[in-house]
Structure formats: structure tokens, C-alpha cells
Design a protein around this motif. Structure first.
Motif, PDB file in Angstrom:
ATOM      1  N   LEU A   1      -4.299   0.668  -4.940  1.00  0.00           N
ATOM      2  CA  LEU A   1      -3.472  -0.524  -4.792  1.00  0.00           C
ATOM      3  C   LEU A   1      -3.660  -1.492  -5.952  1.00  0.00           C
ATOM      4  O   LEU A   1      -2.681  -2.037  -6.476  1.00  0.00           O
ATOM      5  CB  LEU A   1      -3.804  -1.218  -3.466  1.00  0.00           C
TER       6      LEU A   1
ATOM      7  N   GLY B   1      -3.831   3.795  -2.730  1.00  0.00           N
ATOM      8  CA  GLY B   1      -3.632   2.754  -1.736  1.00  0.00           C
ATOM      9  C   GLY B   1      -4.799   1.793  -1.636  1.00  0.00           C
ATOM     10  O   GLY B   1      -5.497   1.519  -2.614  1.00  0.00           O
ATOM     11  N   SER B   2      -5.003   1.288  -0.440  1.00  0.00           N
ATOM     12  CA  SER B   2      -6.028   0.296  -0.158  1.00  0.00           C
ATOM     13  C   SER B   2      -7.423   0.829  -0.493  1.00  0.00           C
ATOM     14  O   SER B   2      -7.670   2.041  -0.405  1.00  0.00           O
ATOM     15  CB  SER B   2      -5.956  -0.088   1.323  1.00  0.00           C
TER      16      SER B   2
ATOM     17  N   GLU C   1       0.823  -1.206   0.000  1.00  0.00           N
ATOM     18  CA  GLU C   1       0.000   0.000   0.000  1.00  0.00           C
ATOM     19  C   GLU C   1       0.859   1.259   0.000  1.00  0.00           C
ATOM     20  O   GLU C   1       0.562   2.239  -0.711  1.00  0.00           O
ATOM     21  CB  GLU C   1      -0.947   0.023   1.191  1.00  0.00           C
TER      22      GLU C   1
END
Length: 389
Positions: free
Chosen positions: A123, A352-353, A113
Motif C-alpha cells: 500500500l 496491500g496493507s 488497499e
């Protein structure tokens, strides 16, 4: 393998651990093994920061405080691969099926991440996904539910757009097969023949009993028969597969990709890793590729909101498990998560996530028990005191 730079460098500077009070499920839930009762199996969340200020976070156990933070909050700079290898071999004496090795898997996810955020990418796109959705099936089916409630849940899953559904079998610790077979019959009649129905026994039977139950449900055409015998009894699995003539699935108890090679050799038709228990996220792709190579079915379980990032790397028939009794209360802890729609999870376009923890809500509702902050100095002091005792 996804396309990442294993030579990316990390210096970890601090961590924040959010410890949760028990999070109740919507209604008491049980499988054939007795788990997981009145509460979701959720202990906490950790955010880990690098020296550039980037952060990765995930649900985790408190073990990450003892097992990972003392090793990484040292001021050292290592590459992604060096950090992973260093900690992997530090964990080896705990065993490669241990909780400690799973904590390493959570660090692996966090490093991925952070690398994605450095490039300002979601991600899944960072990992090479070419789509923003993941296919899913929906599971649940508590053994505590009566036949009518169970059937209503399965029908609702279909109405929500899922074409594959799953419920638990192994009533009365596996002794009431007649009840389980009756429930399969009722669900099949309720959803029709065009819907896949899988059953999960959670390892409750020996080979002979597993074979007996398989014959009882055969008329209702199960999509697969999940973990009917012990997940580590490879000879029992091989014997079962030589006699059952039914798709059998295994994998959620295993921590790394090597075990899945053995499963394939023993005849398992459906490989089923669980993202929250893997020691390395790239093993998910190795297992997917093994399934493709061998012509086996593949799916992936775990916390579906996070797992969705990897599900985008799978095709339409390589599904995630959306286990509603667990994922629903976990989803309510999040301010951002993938959208569940027509048997798919659509991921948000954020770096990211695909999830964000809703800290304010957790505080307001009394879920957040405590917050702990860690730096290199604080971790060193804490574990020095512990060692003295």
C-alpha cells in the motif's frame, strides 16, 4: 495528495465481518477522561471483496455493517470517487464528526488497499512512498501507574530507541497537578535532557488551569502540551495559545481536514490527526502539507501498524504515535505487521496493507466471537427484516 487513479472502478461482491470478544490490555489503563479501562478499544475487523476477487481489510466498528455494506453490496459499479462521494453525502445528516463518517474512512482505506493489490504493490509504495519505514514516538503512561512504574516505562521506551516519549497527565480528573508535575520531573531526571517528553491532558482543564499546569512543567522542557482544553472550544484554544508560550497539539478528535485549518488559525503548533477517525485517508496528506506550509509540527496517531503505511509518506520529523497500551494488544491479533526497531516501523514487502489478521490465533485464544458473511442478497434481507420491526 498521493498519486491514485480516482476513476478506478469497483463492484463490491461480498464482505466478511469478524466480531471480537473484549481484548484485555496488559494492565488496567486510564487517561484523564477515564478511558479506556481493562480492554483495548477494538471491536472487529472487516474484509470487503470486489468482483475481481481482490480484498481489503481493516479494524473497524460493527457500524460498518449497518452504515456501509447496504450501500455498496448492490451489484453496482462505480469509480473510487463516485463511491466515496455517494456515501459521503448519504452520511451527511449524521454529521461530519459522526461514527458513520468514520466508517466511510474505513471504506476509503479498503478501496486504497484493493487498488494496491491490483498492482501487486504494498500500500505505501502504491501511494508513492520512496522508503519502507516510518518514524515514530512512543506513548503510554497510565494515570493508574505509580511514579516508579511510569518512569520505568518511559526509560524502557528510550532504551528501545525512541527519542520522543509521551505520558498522560490530569491525575484525579485534573485536580492533582502536583502529582503530574512530580512525575514529569522524575521522568526528565531519568531520561536526560536529550530526549523529548510530551504530555497529554485529554482535554481535562479549562484555560486557567491549563496555564497553571504549563508553568508547573515548564522547567522540564515539554516537547508539546497535548489537548489541555476542549478540542472543539476554538476560542479557548486561541486564548491559551496567546498566553502559554509552549507548543500545543490538537487533532485526534477531528474527522476531516477542514478542522485543522481552524486549528492552525487559532495558533495550534502541532497538528495531530488520528488515522482511525479520519473520513478520508488523503486528508492525512493535506494536513501534513498544511503543517509544512505553516511551519507547524505534524504527527499522526491511531492503530500504528496500519498507520505505518501513511507514515512512510512523512519525513523523519513527522512521526507516528506508537501508543503502547493500545498497539501492543492489537499487534498480538496480527500474524504480519511492521517491525518496531530503534524508533522506526519497518514495513513488510507484501501487497496491500502492512498487516494481516491472525484468524487462527484469535479462534484458538477465544478472541473471535463470531464471523458473519454478507452478500448483496443477505444484506438486503437483513435490513429489510430490521426495517419491518
Amino acid at each position: 495528495m498521493y498519486p491514485i487513479d480516482v476513476n478506478s472502478k469497483f463492484q463490491f461482491t461480498k464482505a466478511v465481518y469478524y466480531n471480537f470478544n473484549p481484548i484485555p490490555v496488559k494492565k488496567p489503563w486510564r487517561d484523564a477522561t477515564g478511558g479506556f479501562g481493562n480492554y483495548a478499544p477494538l471491536q472487529g475487523w472487516v474484509d470487503i471483496y470486489d468482483s475481481e476477487g481482490y480484498c481489503g481489510g481493516t479494524f473497524c466498528s460493527s457500524g460498518i455493517i449497518q452504515n456501509i455494506l447496504p450501500l455498496i453490496l448492490t451489484g453496482e459499479t462505480k469509480t473510487y470517487q463516485e463511491w466515496y462521494d455517494y456515501i459521503y453525502w448519504k452520511m451527511r445528516n449524521f454529521g461530519f464528526q459522526s461514527g458513520q463518517i468514520v466508517d466511510l474512512g474505513q471504506l476509503d482505506l479498503i478501496m486504497l488497499e484493493i487498488m494496491a493489490k491490483r498492482e501487486n504493490k504494498p500500500l505505501h509504495r502504491f501511494l508513492g512512498a520512496e522508503k519502507d519505514w516510518a518514524a515514530a514516538y512512543k506513548g503510554g503512561g497510565s494515570l493508574l501507574s505509580d511514579d516508579e512504574d511510569l518512569t520505568a516505562d518511559m526509560v524502557r521506551y528510550v532504551e528501545e530507541g525512541y527519542r520522543t516519549i509521551k505520558f498522560k497527565v490530569g491525575s484525579d480528573w485534573g485536580k492533582n497537578m502536583e502529582r503530574d508535575a512530580r512525575r514529569m520531573e522524575k521522568i526528565r531526571a531519568a531520561v536526560g535532557n536529550h530526549i523529548e517528553i510530551a504530555v497529554d491532558a485529554n482535554q481535562v482543564w479549562n484555560v486557567e488551569d491549563a496555564l497553571k499546569f504549563a508553568e508547573m512543567i515548564r522547567p522540564y522542557h515539554p516537547a508539546w502540551y497535548e489537548e489541555p482544553v476542549h478540542s472543539h472550544d476554538m476560542n479557548a484554544i486561541k486564548e491559551l495559545k496567546s498566553r502559554v508560550n509552549m507548543m500545543v497539539g490538537y487533532g485526534e478528535s477531528m474527522r476531516n481536514g477542514f478542522a485543522f485549518e481552524t486549528y492552525a488559525e487559532k495558533g495550534v503548533d502541532h497538528l495531530m490527526p488520528l488515522v482511525g477517525r479520519m473520513s478520508k485517508m488523503s486528508d492525512l496528506i493535506k494536513i501534513r502539507d498544511l503543517a509544512r506550509e505553516k511551519g507547524l509540527r505534524f504527527s499522526s496517531g491511531g492503530t500504528v501498524w496500519i498507520n505505518a503505511a501513511f507514515g512512510t509518506l512523512y519525513n523523519e520529523n513527522e512521526m507516528l504515535e506508537n501508543h503502547e497500551p493500545m498497539t501492543e494488544p492489537i499487534g498480538e491479533c496480527l500474524s504480519v505487521k511492521p517491525e518496531e526497531k530503534n524508533g522506526r516501523l519497518y514495513l513488510p514487502d507484501i501487497p496491500g496493507s502492512p498487516v494481516r489478521l491472525d484468524i487462527k490465533k484469535l479462534e484458538k485464544e477465544g478472541v473471535l466471537e463470531s464471523v458473519k458473511y454478507f452478500t448483496g442478497a443477505s444484506v438486503k434481507q437483513q435490513f429489510a427484516v430490521r426495517a419491518a420491526y
